[in-house]
Design an enzyme around this catalytic site. Structure first.
Site, PDB file in Angstrom:
ATOM      1  N   ASN A  16      20.811 -13.153  41.782  1.00  0.00           N
ATOM      2  CA  ASN A  16      22.178 -12.969  41.294  1.00  0.00           C
ATOM      3  C   ASN A  16      22.174 -11.811  40.303  1.00  0.00           C
ATOM      4  O   ASN A  16      21.679 -11.946  39.199  1.00  0.00           O
ATOM      5  CB  ASN A  16      22.662 -14.270  40.628  1.00  0.00           C
ATOM      6  CG  ASN A  16      24.057 -14.134  40.055  1.00  0.00           C
ATOM      7  OD1 ASN A  16      24.733 -13.126  40.250  1.00  0.00           O
ATOM      8  ND2 ASN A  16      24.498 -15.151  39.325  1.00  0.00           N
ATOM      9  N   SER A 221      16.164 -18.818  34.100  1.00  0.00           N
ATOM     10  CA  SER A 221      14.929 -18.207  33.583  1.00  0.00           C
ATOM     11  C   SER A 221      13.742 -18.328  34.537  1.00  0.00           C
ATOM     12  O   SER A 221      12.596 -18.472  34.095  1.00  0.00           O
ATOM     13  CB  SER A 221      14.575 -18.782  32.205  1.00  0.00           C
ATOM     14  OG  SER A 221      15.602 -18.477  31.277  1.00  0.00           O
TER      15      SER A 221
HETATM   16  P1  13P Z   1      18.443 -16.020  34.597  1.00  0.00           P
HETATM   17  O1  13P Z   1      17.411 -16.083  35.699  1.00  0.00           O
HETATM   18  O2  13P Z   1      18.610 -14.654  34.022  1.00  0.00           O
HETATM   19  O3  13P Z   1      18.207 -17.089  33.554  1.00  0.00           O
HETATM   20  O4  13P Z   1      19.865 -16.369  35.269  1.00  0.00           O
HETATM   21  C1  13P Z   1      19.952 -17.487  36.094  1.00  0.00           C
HETATM   22  C2  13P Z   1      21.269 -17.463  36.754  1.00  0.00           C
HETATM   23  O5  13P Z   1      22.290 -17.611  36.108  1.00  0.00           O
HETATM   24  C3  13P Z   1      21.323 -17.218  38.199  1.00  0.00           C
HETATM   25  O6  13P Z   1      22.591 -17.434  38.700  1.00  0.00           O
END
Ligand code: 13P
Length: 260
Positions: A16, A221
């Site tokens: 994403n 994360s």
């Molecule tokens: P991060 O991997 O940056 O924590 O974001 C996760 C997320 O919101 C994917 O949609």
């Protein structure tokens, strides 16, 4: 079945990009990613990317024939109307989009996306032939107050309410605990497994067979060094990756970590 999809419950790794990616950046990213990925038949997971609207057509063109699915990050439930700034499902399918992320916690928090609107969006996406990824997850306060299951039950039941039982397995659910999104504080594999097994049980309350086939991803994360432990959990069917998906090398390493 849209490109980028393998038979049910093979893992899916979806990047994403959020608010990232001019067309020039998106084009470069697609080229670099394709150079790093094994051929479609040798990938351990179905792969997708969620790009901003302005780069979607370019990503479709660049990734055409590669098996990498292209997803939008949101859409409106109506096909057309007086909804300034919005984009509808037929507008996405017209340019060859495979699916759409719905109810991301950032959309819920910053753009007032409601469960009521989301149940319309999930149904509208399916009706148009898009594969929806419905995001659910609790805040840190809700987890500390023992409210995680109540929150997930509400979000999953509301979000799926307008989906017929026969089509439930076509939805992907992403469990993204809000305290883990963009914080570097990844959920433990046990927390991810427990929450995702609970989400699957909620789907089983609607349709047992669909619960066995529906994909439930973890997001929050995920990085190359923590992905394997989470993806090894029996109910975790892949990952929705934010920050680490912006670097094709780290995204490719997370995809490789889906290998059994
Ligand atoms: P991060 O991997 O940056 O924590 O974001 C996760 C997320 O919101 C994917 O949609």
């Amino acid at each position: 079945m849209p490109s980028g999809s393998l038979p049910q419950r093979t893992p899916a790794i979806v990047g994403n990009w959020k608010l990232w990616g001019t067309r020039a950046q998106a084009a470069d990213h697609c080229d670099r990613l394709l150079a790093l990925l094994p051929d479609e038949g040798r990938r351990p997971a179905a792969v997708g990317i969620c790009a901003p609207f302005t780069s979607l057509d370019l990503c479709v063109e660049k990734l055409s024939g590669s098996g990498v699915g292209v997803y939008a990050q949101t859409m409106h439930q109506e096909e057309s109307g007086a909804f300034t700034g919005e984009v509808s499902a037929p507008m996405l399918t017209e340019i060859g989009i495979d699916g759409v992320v719905l109810g991301h916690s950032e959309r819920r928090q910053f753009f007032c996306e409601t469960d009521r609107a989301l149940q319309e969006k999930v149904a509208a996406a399916l009706a148009a032939g898009l594969r929806p990824i419905l995001c659910v997850g609790e805040t840190e306060d809700e987890r500390e107050a023992g409210e995680t299951e109540r929150k997930l039950r509400h979000q999953v039941q509301e979000g799926l309410e307008k989906v017929e039982s026969e089509r439930l397995a076509e939805v992907t659910i992403a469990y993204e605990p809000i305290w883990a999104v963009g914080t570097g504080q990844v959920a433990t594999p046990e927390i991810a497994q427990d929450a995702i097994a609970f989400v699957r049980a909620l789907v089983a309350d609607r349709a047992k067979e669909a619960a066995e086939r529906i994909r439930v991803l973890y997001g929050g994360s995920v990085k190359p060094d923590n992905a394997a432990a989470i993806l090894a959990q029996p109910d975790v069917d892949g990952a929705l990756v934010g920050g680490a998906s912006l670097d094709p090398e780290s995204f490719a390493r997370i995809i490789a970590a889906a290998a059994p």
